[in-house]
Enzyme design. Sequence first.
Site, short mmCIF file in Angstrom:
data_model
loop_
_atom_site.label_atom_id
_atom_site.label_comp_id
_atom_site.label_asym_id
_atom_site.label_seq_id
_atom_site.Cartn_x
_atom_site.Cartn_y
_atom_site.Cartn_z
N ASN A 92 15.74 -9.93 4.20
CA ASN A 92 16.13 -8.67 3.56
C ASN A 92 16.92 -7.76 4.49
OD1 ASN A 92 14.14 -7.66 5.25
ND2 ASN A 92 12.74 -7.06 3.62
N ASP A 119 14.24 8.50 6.91
CA ASP A 119 13.33 8.70 8.03
C ASP A 119 13.54 7.63 9.09
OD1 ASP A 119 11.17 10.13 9.29
OD2 ASP A 119 9.85 8.45 8.80
N GLU A 164 18.38 4.27 15.59
CA GLU A 164 17.34 5.17 16.09
C GLU A 164 16.78 4.76 17.45
OE1 GLU A 164 13.14 3.84 14.14
OE2 GLU A 164 14.54 4.83 12.83
N ASP A 224 9.12 -6.74 -6.09
CA ASP A 224 8.34 -7.30 -4.99
C ASP A 224 8.11 -8.77 -5.27
OD1 ASP A 224 6.47 -7.78 -2.88
OD2 ASP A 224 5.85 -5.68 -2.97
N LYS A 278 0.82 -1.22 0.00
CA LYS A 278 0.00 0.00 0.00
C LYS A 278 0.85 1.27 0.00
CE LYS A 278 -4.07 -2.13 2.09
NZ LYS A 278 -5.02 -2.13 3.23
N ILE A 279 1.91 1.30 0.82
CA ILE A 279 2.75 2.49 0.87
C ILE A 279 3.59 2.61 -0.40
CG2 ILE A 279 4.61 3.66 2.11
CD1 ILE A 279 3.60 2.34 4.68
N THR A 310 11.98 4.99 4.13
CA THR A 310 10.97 5.33 5.14
C THR A 310 10.38 4.06 5.76
OG1 THR A 310 9.31 5.46 3.39
CG2 THR A 310 10.30 7.54 4.10
N SER A 311 11.07 2.93 5.61
CA SER A 311 10.54 1.65 6.09
C SER A 311 11.18 1.22 7.40
CB SER A 311 10.74 0.58 5.01
OG SER A 311 9.96 0.89 3.88
N ARG A 312 12.32 0.54 7.32
CA ARG A 312 13.04 0.08 8.50
C ARG A 312 14.53 0.34 8.30
NH1 ARG A 312 9.03 0.65 10.39
NH2 ARG A 312 7.61 -0.78 11.45
N CYS A 360 9.35 -1.73 2.34
CA CYS A 360 9.10 -3.13 2.67
C CYS A 360 9.35 -3.37 4.15
CB CYS A 360 9.98 -4.06 1.83
SG CYS A 360 11.69 -3.55 1.64
N HIS A 418 11.77 9.45 12.05
CA HIS A 418 10.73 8.42 11.93
C HIS A 418 9.35 9.06 12.05
CE1 HIS A 418 10.26 3.81 12.45
NE2 HIS A 418 9.21 4.32 11.82
#
Length: 331
Positions: free
Chosen positions: A212, A259, A264, A177, A157-158, A233-235, A206, A296
């Site tokens: 990954n 982000d 962090e 993907d 979705k993102i 902006t994920s992990r 993701c 974040h």
Amino acid sequence: MRILFFGTKSYDEKFFKEFLEKENYHDLEIHFIEPNLTADTARLADGYEAVCAFVNMDLGTATIDILHECGVKLILMRCAGYNNVDLDEAAKLGITVMRVPSYSPEAVAEHAMALVLTANRHMHKAYVKGRENDFSLSGLMGVNLYGKTAGIIGTGKIGAAMARLCHGFGMRVIGYDTHQNPSLDFVEYVDFDHILAESDLISLHCPLFESNYHMINKEAIDKMKDGVILVNTSRGALIKTADLVQGIRDGKFFAVGLDVYEEETGSVYEDMSEQILSHSTMARLLSFPNVMVTSHQGFLTKEALEAISQTTLDNAQAFVEGRKNGNELCA
């Protein structure tokens, strides 16, 4: 049900209290506290049937064990990510874990695009220069996005929302993907190496799994175009930060927008302005003029916070009523 909310910020309390006043949630009693949930603070949950935590908290084996000793039966994650939760231990002890699988994909995607534009056009530098009455254009040159290739890694979705934004900028969009998104008829799916080699912009969208972990490492960076723009902006752990720093030093990247980042935990969402950062990697990232770092905050919009509050409370109410709603996490 008594629920203890850990790591509460002012915006959490505001939006949750607004939704809690609705009749749907009359079975729920919520208490807010500032400390994050860790093994050191877990005993604060003694006497509560449920706890609510966020992505930056430690829900490893030790924390889960202590929550079980305190009588906790439900862990509510007010976020989509759950890589910080020991699901195996929770399942073994009979603790249900629920999350917010989707709140506002557009919120995160729009923040990713903001990072692209800010880092590319040096908006952060231009702002500082202007504040000092320096209106020269030195160091502010960017590149056009129009006509370039955007590589979207993860087209859920993102990622799909980010793909649409890139498409709107007139970019060619390619995706990688394990499952193709049928709604993205303008996206050309390619393998991972092609994403790396062909993209002028690479944006990560993701979840984090063992498979990954550090997917963006020296080997992957070497396969990228010179002058690529990278956004995450994920992990944080999708990127091996030491290799990223070296790539920046080598001039591989035109711009980088982050982000999320590996170091962090413990500093994200906290005011560290009067402290010296103990992590040298973060200090190095902040020193580069072509790197834009945010805390974040991709989720931080009014619409996203409303959706997070409602879904989290819906999850708690479903648990109280003994029904499944599809937001339960399995080991």
